[in-house]
Design an enzyme around this catalytic site. Sequence first.
Site, PDB file in Angstrom:
ATOM      1  N   TYR A   1      -1.424  -0.870  10.226  1.00 36.34           N
ATOM      2  CA  TYR A   1      -1.573  -1.207   8.812  1.00 36.34           C
ATOM      3  C   TYR A   1      -0.335  -0.797   8.025  1.00 36.34           C
ATOM      4  O   TYR A   1       0.201  -1.579   7.225  1.00 36.34           O
ATOM      5  CB  TYR A   1      -2.811  -0.506   8.257  1.00 36.34           C
TER       6      TYR A   1
ATOM      7  N   SER B   1       0.839  -1.201   0.000  1.00 40.10           N
ATOM      8  CA  SER B   1       0.000   0.000   0.000  1.00 40.10           C
ATOM      9  C   SER B   1       0.864   1.237   0.000  1.00 40.10           C
ATOM     10  O   SER B   1       1.992   1.221   0.509  1.00 40.10           O
ATOM     11  CB  SER B   1      -0.894   0.016   1.250  1.00 40.10           C
TER      12      SER B   1
END
Length: 253
Positions: free
Chosen positions: A159, A144
Amino acid sequence: MTVTDLTAVVTGAASRRGIGRATAQALAAAGWTVAVLDLDEAGAKDTADEIADRHGVQAFGLACDVTDEGSVAAAVDTLAADAPAVGALVNNAGITSPTRFLDVDGGEWDRIFAVNVRGAYNITRRLVPGMAERGFGRVVFLSSVSAERGGGVFGGVAYSAAKAAQLGFARALAREVGPLGVTVNSVAPGLIDTDITGDALQGERKEALIAGIPVGRNGRVADVADLITYLCRVESGYITGATYDVNGGSHIH
């Protein structure tokens, strides 16, 4: 060797608007046999049926919890018995967390790492030895932009840390298995219109985020799926250890 002789495994690919499902479709369009692995067995089978109907390839939909070694082993054993040899693995299964660091507890931290990092280890550890033995393999990690810029869009610290761990995992693995014919790359999507982001992207917030994207729109799942499919080609064997940003230029550096 051609991809029509091989199976591509995509984890976490049952969600209707997800990158995984779009990737499974794109790989099937390129001729791969496709195996969809997901916690949602009904969704995985539905995706596989849709792929088989649309592209005329073999497709398997299997229940699989990537955090559980036994579940991963069962899915891989089923494929070994019923499908062509696995030539590609897309580590797409993942969960996000927007929790701020000062609020995140150990349980949530472990849960985020269990899916994104340990889950990727469990399935990769099962499939890469066969690829190395056969002298061909393609592994792609879905990281990401949060891993590269330090969160700030949807993902919090847990995350971002987990997705950054995937980048290190991929680069080190690329060094180790490159001589064996296996490439390992990462894709780092930015703002993509999926089930995870769709509901959060409304009104002024969406306008503000898109205003910072040079191409003037949010990403589509096909933007990511097409790149993954390219990296899985037989002809892409000189690309490894790389991280590809798919963010419309929003984090040019």
